[in-house]
Design an enzyme around this catalytic site. Sequence first.
Site, PDB file in Angstrom:
ATOM      1  N   ASP A  58      -3.403   7.268   8.170  1.00 34.05           N
ATOM      2  CA  ASP A  58      -2.538   6.928   7.052  1.00 34.05           C
ATOM      3  C   ASP A  58      -3.443   6.325   5.977  1.00 34.05           C
ATOM      4  O   ASP A  58      -4.576   5.931   6.268  1.00 34.05           O
ATOM      5  CB  ASP A  58      -1.485   5.921   7.547  1.00 34.05           C
ATOM      6  CG  ASP A  58      -0.638   5.375   6.423  1.00 34.05           C
ATOM      7  OD1 ASP A  58      -0.229   6.167   5.548  1.00 34.05           O
ATOM      8  OD2 ASP A  58      -0.389   4.149   6.412  1.00 34.05           O
TER       9      ASP A  58
ATOM     10  N   ASP B  16      -2.446   3.839   2.870  1.00 32.73           N
ATOM     11  CA  ASP B  16      -2.186   2.433   2.520  1.00 32.73           C
ATOM     12  C   ASP B  16      -1.966   1.583   3.770  1.00 32.73           C
ATOM     13  O   ASP B  16      -1.101   1.886   4.592  1.00 32.73           O
ATOM     14  CB  ASP B  16      -0.976   2.348   1.581  1.00 32.73           C
ATOM     15  CG  ASP B  16      -1.204   3.126   0.285  1.00 32.73           C
ATOM     16  OD1 ASP B  16      -2.329   3.106  -0.234  1.00 32.73           O
ATOM     17  OD2 ASP B  16      -0.251   3.769  -0.199  1.00 32.73           O
TER      18      ASP B  16
HETATM   19 MG   LIG Z   1       0.745   2.745   5.478  1.00 31.61          MG
END
Ligand SMILES: [Mg+2]
Length: 159
Positions: free
Chosen positions: A8, A10
């Site tokens: 992922d 962020d």
């Molecule tokens: Mg995230």
Amino acid sequence: MNKAIFLDRDGVINVERGYTFRLEDFVILPDLIEVLQTLQQKGYLLIIVSNQSGVAKELYKQTDVEILHNYLQNEFTKNKITLSEIYYCVHHPDVTRCICRKPDSLFVEKALARFNIDAKKSFFIGDKERDTDAAEKAGVKGILIEANISLKTILNQIF
Ligand SMILES: [Mg+2]
Ligand SMILES: [Zn+2]
């Protein structure tokens, strides 16, 4: 066949602060570079899969996303890290329906096919359940972490 670490963005790559789109807010997490170098040395391809619904919500533009990703690619290149791809979904169900937003697994499945990756030898590191849900729909083991932690703390789940 290849093996991969899906990441992922962020909260895993850069500090999660909610809708990051300004370069000055895009802070790469401590230990990330070192951990990715280690994973790469162990033969894993590195692939980012990110939801960027701020585009659909008109909080920022796709060009803002691209600027951050160019910066990230530059930092990685300086450190001899190769990203196979950064997949990102610009949609949000309130605005546009799609099948690429996590927890849907389209991008993971695309990557598996495109890079000839064995799902069973691969992992997805994310800070939300929708990350690990997307992974597991595609047969990839999800590793759910707390946002913004050092990835050194979860390497023992991979090796
Ligand atoms: Mg995230
Ligand atoms: Zn989408």
